[in-house]
Design a protein around this motif. Structure first.
Motif, mmCIF file in Angstrom:
data_model
loop_
_atom_site.group_PDB
_atom_site.id
_atom_site.type_symbol
_atom_site.label_atom_id
_atom_site.label_comp_id
_atom_site.label_asym_id
_atom_site.label_seq_id
_atom_site.Cartn_x
_atom_site.Cartn_y
_atom_site.Cartn_z
ATOM 1 N N VAL A 81 10.068 -2.218 8.410
ATOM 2 C CA VAL A 81 10.800 -1.586 7.295
ATOM 3 C C VAL A 81 11.209 -2.923 6.560
ATOM 4 O O VAL A 81 11.686 -3.952 7.381
ATOM 5 C CB VAL A 81 12.197 -1.141 7.907
ATOM 6 N N THR A 82 11.095 -3.016 5.343
ATOM 7 C CA THR A 82 11.279 -4.370 4.552
ATOM 8 C C THR A 82 12.547 -4.213 3.801
ATOM 9 O O THR A 82 12.663 -2.890 3.229
ATOM 10 C CB THR A 82 10.280 -4.645 3.605
ATOM 11 N N GLY A 84 15.469 -3.368 1.221
ATOM 12 C CA GLY A 84 15.527 -3.112 -0.131
ATOM 13 C C GLY A 84 14.206 -2.378 -0.728
ATOM 14 O O GLY A 84 13.913 -2.259 -1.929
ATOM 15 N N ASP A 85 13.113 -2.133 0.216
ATOM 16 C CA ASP A 85 11.911 -1.346 -0.222
ATOM 17 C C ASP A 85 11.841 -0.071 0.179
ATOM 18 O O ASP A 85 12.858 0.287 0.900
ATOM 19 C CB ASP A 85 10.967 -2.005 0.669
ATOM 20 N N ASP A 86 11.185 0.826 -0.664
ATOM 21 C CA ASP A 86 11.339 2.249 -0.395
ATOM 22 C C ASP A 86 10.020 2.604 0.642
ATOM 23 O O ASP A 86 9.885 3.826 0.899
ATOM 24 C CB ASP A 86 10.976 3.118 -1.916
ATOM 25 N N TRP A 87 9.264 1.905 0.711
ATOM 26 C CA TRP A 87 8.115 1.969 1.482
ATOM 27 C C TRP A 87 8.198 1.364 2.932
ATOM 28 O O TRP A 87 8.709 0.352 3.050
ATOM 29 C CB TRP A 87 6.819 1.419 1.027
ATOM 30 N N VAL A 88 7.655 1.828 4.160
ATOM 31 C CA VAL A 88 7.797 1.769 5.281
ATOM 32 C C VAL A 88 6.231 1.457 5.765
ATOM 33 O O VAL A 88 5.204 2.264 5.144
ATOM 34 C CB VAL A 88 8.336 2.481 6.338
ATOM 35 N N ARG A 89 5.742 0.748 6.750
ATOM 36 C CA ARG A 89 4.378 0.387 7.173
ATOM 37 C C ARG A 89 4.238 0.850 8.489
ATOM 38 O O ARG A 89 5.055 0.570 9.400
ATOM 39 C CB ARG A 89 4.051 -1.051 6.913
ATOM 40 N N VAL A 90 3.111 1.493 8.900
ATOM 41 C CA VAL A 90 2.923 1.904 10.287
ATOM 42 C C VAL A 90 1.812 1.390 10.688
ATOM 43 O O VAL A 90 0.476 1.639 9.799
ATOM 44 C CB VAL A 90 2.785 3.462 10.623
ATOM 45 N N ARG A 91 1.379 0.605 11.691
ATOM 46 C CA ARG A 91 0.115 0.021 12.199
ATOM 47 C C ARG A 91 -0.495 1.119 12.892
ATOM 48 O O ARG A 91 0.094 1.887 13.743
ATOM 49 C CB ARG A 91 0.114 -1.049 13.067
ATOM 50 N N ILE A 92 -1.702 1.523 12.739
ATOM 51 C CA ILE A 92 -2.592 2.672 13.326
ATOM 52 C C ILE A 92 -3.365 2.303 14.521
ATOM 53 O O ILE A 92 -4.533 2.064 14.281
ATOM 54 C CB ILE A 92 -3.200 3.693 12.276
ATOM 55 N N ASP A 93 -2.761 2.274 15.635
ATOM 56 C CA ASP A 93 -3.641 1.894 16.860
ATOM 57 C C ASP A 93 -3.713 2.849 18.043
ATOM 58 O O ASP A 93 -4.590 2.785 18.665
ATOM 59 C CB ASP A 93 -3.000 0.877 17.475
ATOM 60 N N THR A 94 -2.899 3.944 18.063
ATOM 61 C CA THR A 94 -2.868 5.246 18.705
ATOM 62 C C THR A 94 -2.881 6.458 18.178
ATOM 63 O O THR A 94 -2.474 6.506 17.104
ATOM 64 C CB THR A 94 -1.916 4.951 19.636
ATOM 65 N N ALA A 129 0.632 -3.374 -0.573
ATOM 66 C CA ALA A 129 -0.275 -3.555 0.235
ATOM 67 C C ALA A 129 -0.635 -4.915 0.862
ATOM 68 O O ALA A 129 -0.814 -5.706 -0.056
ATOM 69 C CB ALA A 129 -1.768 -3.087 -0.421
ATOM 70 N N GLY A 130 -0.551 -4.953 1.984
ATOM 71 C CA GLY A 130 -0.896 -6.032 2.686
ATOM 72 C C GLY A 130 0.175 -7.108 2.943
ATOM 73 O O GLY A 130 -0.054 -7.995 3.367
ATOM 74 N N SER A 131 1.341 -6.702 2.204
ATOM 75 C CA SER A 131 2.368 -7.922 2.413
ATOM 76 C C SER A 131 3.200 -7.493 3.456
ATOM 77 O O SER A 131 3.043 -6.823 4.085
ATOM 78 C CB SER A 131 3.230 -7.637 0.800
ATOM 79 N N SER A 132 3.663 -8.728 3.921
ATOM 80 C CA SER A 132 4.516 -8.589 5.238
ATOM 81 C C SER A 132 5.901 -8.767 5.021
ATOM 82 O O SER A 132 6.961 -8.704 5.850
ATOM 83 C CB SER A 132 4.188 -10.060 6.025
ATOM 84 N N GLY A 133 6.293 -8.359 3.727
ATOM 85 C CA GLY A 133 7.611 -8.377 3.513
ATOM 86 C C GLY A 133 8.254 -8.510 2.221
ATOM 87 O O GLY A 133 7.868 -8.285 1.011
#
Length: 133
Positions: A81-82, A84-94, A129-133
């Motif tokens: 979760v960043t 102030g952002d509306d988007w969350v990111r999930v790494r798809i490993d499982t 996309a691809g940003s870390s924060g």
């Protein structure tokens, strides 16, 4: 619609197939230019899920939803979760990551649908996309 160049046996491929099977979403090229995007059927073009390559999904939950769920999402250790952002990111490993993204996509459909928090024709913020924060 085949939306990503990956095997159906991959985790991202299974996630894509599951999202493609939902009548409430439509697939297309991600507006951020990286991967595949999914829009609610009632808001075509307002993408709420992006699959970036084969390893990451971004989900547009809206700031009010993130304000309510942010602590739980962060404590899961699976969701980035960043502030102030509306988007969350999930790494798809499982497989559980696939299930998590599907659950978050359902929340995103509700939050961005006709009666959701972003329903008043509010523009959906761009995915980073691809940003870390």
């Amino acid at each position: 619609m085949k939306t990503l160049d990956q095997s159906a046996g991959s985790l991202a491929g299974r996630l894509t197939a599951q999202l493609d099977a939902w009548p409430a979403v439509r697939a297309g090229r991600a507006e951020c230019g990286v991967g595949t995007g999914f829009s609610p059927a009632q808001r075509v073009g307002a993408q709420i899920v992006h699959l970036h390559g084969g390893a990451e999904a971004a989900v547009h939950l809206t700031r009010p939803v993130i304000a309510r769920l942010g602590d739980v999402l962060l404590k899961s250790g699976r969701v980035a979760v960043t502030p102030g952002d509306d988007w969350v990111r999930v790494r798809i490993d499982t497989e559980s990551d696939v299930a998590l993204v599907m659950s978050l996509a359902s929340v995103a459909i509700q939050a961005n649908g006709p009666s959701g928090t972003a329903a008043q024709n509010v523009a959906i913020s761009p995915c980073h996309a691809g940003s870390s924060g």
